[in-house]
Scaffold this motif. Sequence first.
Motif, PDB file in Angstrom:
ATOM      1  N   LEU A 226       0.821  -1.205   0.000  1.00 19.36           N
ATOM      2  CA  LEU A 226       0.000   0.000   0.000  1.00 19.36           C
ATOM      3  C   LEU A 226       0.860   1.262   0.000  1.00 19.36           C
ATOM      4  CD1 LEU A 226      -2.752  -1.173   2.497  1.00 19.36           C
ATOM      5  CD2 LEU A 226      -3.093  -0.628   0.081  1.00 19.36           C
ATOM      6  N   GLU A 227       1.975   1.226   0.704  1.00 22.43           N
ATOM      7  CA  GLU A 227       2.875   2.383   0.719  1.00 22.43           C
ATOM      8  C   GLU A 227       3.455   2.635  -0.666  1.00 22.43           C
ATOM      9  OE1 GLU A 227       5.747   1.581   3.725  1.00 22.43           O
ATOM     10  OE2 GLU A 227       4.339   1.859   5.391  1.00 22.43           O
ATOM     11  N   VAL A 228       3.826   1.566  -1.360  1.00 23.68           N
ATOM     12  CA  VAL A 228       4.335   1.720  -2.729  1.00 23.68           C
ATOM     13  C   VAL A 228       3.250   2.297  -3.637  1.00 23.68           C
ATOM     14  CG1 VAL A 228       5.135   0.451  -4.764  1.00 23.68           C
ATOM     15  CG2 VAL A 228       6.071  -0.091  -2.512  1.00 23.68           C
ATOM     16  N   LEU A 229       2.037   1.763  -3.537  1.00 22.27           N
ATOM     17  CA  LEU A 229       0.924   2.256  -4.339  1.00 22.27           C
ATOM     18  C   LEU A 229       0.661   3.731  -4.056  1.00 22.27           C
ATOM     19  CD1 LEU A 229      -1.426   1.557  -6.293  1.00 22.27           C
ATOM     20  CD2 LEU A 229      -2.785   0.951  -4.277  1.00 22.27           C
ATOM     21  N   TYR A 230       0.719   4.115  -2.798  1.00 21.61           N
ATOM     22  CA  TYR A 230       0.431   5.503  -2.395  1.00 21.61           C
ATOM     23  C   TYR A 230       1.532   6.456  -2.843  1.00 21.61           C
ATOM     24  CZ  TYR A 230      -1.495   9.159   0.657  1.00 21.61           C
ATOM     25  OH  TYR A 230      -2.064  10.310   1.144  1.00 21.61           O
ATOM     26  N   LEU A 231       2.787   6.108  -2.522  1.00 17.80           N
ATOM     27  CA  LEU A 231       3.892   7.033  -2.760  1.00 17.80           C
ATOM     28  C   LEU A 231       4.354   7.056  -4.211  1.00 17.80           C
ATOM     29  CD1 LEU A 231       6.006   6.249   0.433  1.00 17.80           C
ATOM     30  CD2 LEU A 231       4.553   8.251   0.039  1.00 17.80           C
ATOM     31  N   ASP A 232       4.452   5.871  -4.816  1.00 16.43           N
ATOM     32  CA  ASP A 232       5.046   5.787  -6.146  1.00 16.43           C
ATOM     33  C   ASP A 232       4.042   5.936  -7.278  1.00 16.43           C
ATOM     34  OD1 ASP A 232       7.343   5.325  -4.748  1.00 16.43           O
ATOM     35  OD2 ASP A 232       7.504   3.199  -5.250  1.00 16.43           O
ATOM     36  N   LYS A 233       2.753   5.755  -6.985  1.00 16.73           N
ATOM     37  CA  LYS A 233       1.755   5.859  -8.046  1.00 16.73           C
ATOM     38  C   LYS A 233       0.745   6.977  -7.776  1.00 16.73           C
ATOM     39  CE  LYS A 233       2.262   1.061  -9.499  1.00 16.73           C
ATOM     40  NZ  LYS A 233       1.589  -0.231  -9.773  1.00 16.73           N
ATOM     41  N   LEU A 234       0.006   6.868  -6.651  1.00 14.32           N
ATOM     42  CA  LEU A 234      -1.014   7.868  -6.359  1.00 14.32           C
ATOM     43  C   LEU A 234      -0.428   9.276  -6.287  1.00 14.32           C
ATOM     44  CD1 LEU A 234      -3.908   8.678  -5.435  1.00 14.32           C
ATOM     45  CD2 LEU A 234      -3.140   8.213  -3.095  1.00 14.32           C
ATOM     46  N   MET A 235       0.640   9.441  -5.500  1.00 12.90           N
ATOM     47  CA  MET A 235       1.178  10.783  -5.284  1.00 12.90           C
ATOM     48  C   MET A 235       1.946  11.337  -6.484  1.00 12.90           C
ATOM     49  SD  MET A 235      -0.092  11.825  -2.578  1.00 12.90           S
ATOM     50  CE  MET A 235       0.787  13.392  -2.583  1.00 12.90           C
ATOM     51  N   GLN A 236       2.076  10.529  -7.523  1.00 14.88           N
ATOM     52  CA  GLN A 236       2.680  11.026  -8.752  1.00 14.88           C
ATOM     53  C   GLN A 236       1.637  11.588  -9.716  1.00 14.88           C
ATOM     54  OE1 GLN A 236       6.021  11.227  -8.762  1.00 14.88           O
ATOM     55  NE2 GLN A 236       5.707  10.340  -6.716  1.00 14.88           N
ATOM     56  N   THR A 237       0.364  11.489  -9.348  1.00 12.05           N
ATOM     57  CA  THR A 237      -0.688  12.017 -10.219  1.00 12.05           C
ATOM     58  C   THR A 237      -0.925  13.501  -9.923  1.00 12.05           C
ATOM     59  OG1 THR A 237      -2.530  11.507  -8.704  1.00 12.05           O
ATOM     60  CG2 THR A 237      -1.823   9.765 -10.215  1.00 12.05           C
ATOM     61  N   GLN A 238      -1.300  14.220 -10.967  1.00 10.90           N
ATOM     62  CA  GLN A 238      -1.644  15.630 -10.806  1.00 10.90           C
ATOM     63  C   GLN A 238      -2.871  15.792  -9.904  1.00 10.90           C
ATOM     64  OE1 GLN A 238      -0.132  18.392 -11.814  1.00 10.90           O
ATOM     65  NE2 GLN A 238       1.533  17.341 -12.891  1.00 10.90           N
TER      66      GLN A 238
END
Length: 258
Positions: A226-238
């Motif tokens: 979940l941390e990878v999904l949050y930091l590396d994917k979600l937080m890379q979205t505009q």
Amino acid sequence: MTEKREPMKHVAVAVGRVARVTLQRPPVNVLNLEMLGELERTFRELIPSEPAVVVLEAEGRAFCAGVDIADHTEDRVGGMLEVFHSVFAAMNALDVPLVALVKGAALGGGCELVCACDMVLASRSATFGQPEIKVGVFPPVAAVELQRVVGPRRAAEMILTGEPFSAQQAAAIGLVNRVLPDEEFDQQAEAFLGLLSRHSRPVLSFTKQALRLGRNQTLEQALPELEVLYLDKLMQTQDAREGIRAFMEKRPPRFQDL
């Protein structure tokens, strides 16, 4: 060369921000092999169209009365199960919310379709059940999915007795999110869908992925992913950055996706 696809007879599709998949095999939308193939094709082809929300609904007096009993005979049942289970694999591959709108009966395979959705809105007159045991068989998908949704004891009751549950009973055990008045069902269902579709599509997608990760793991197992999904994917979205910025600036967010 573009592959020519046969038009579908029993499933209608409307693609948009809220994509709608409608069962159309009156009067009670019994699932035959052709219809199951159309359903699988529909869900597979929805993925690249990137809707924000997918709706599964039906025309007629029942949502779905299950799989055609003629396809349960010894010479056909193996092929039927293969196609039927491929529908659920296609539904599971969707990475955005899948909402069932249920009016009338959702029985057998129809109830299993409901189990595979993320959320369920039911009319007050809707009914749900797994009556397979009454004809000497059991529902393989419900043996897994129904337990996840309502817990092992309620799932055992539904599957082992084969008795139907009212919409109110289904809501009480967690199979249904909301029971809506029959006469206001369409209006209230559209309002609920609006609560979902107003959000960013990428954020909805990552949130559904997070829910899927957390469904069958302990907190300790799920948190690293979940941390990878949050930091590396979600937080890379505009849109994620815009949502947080808008909250801090006390204004509505302006998502790129809308």
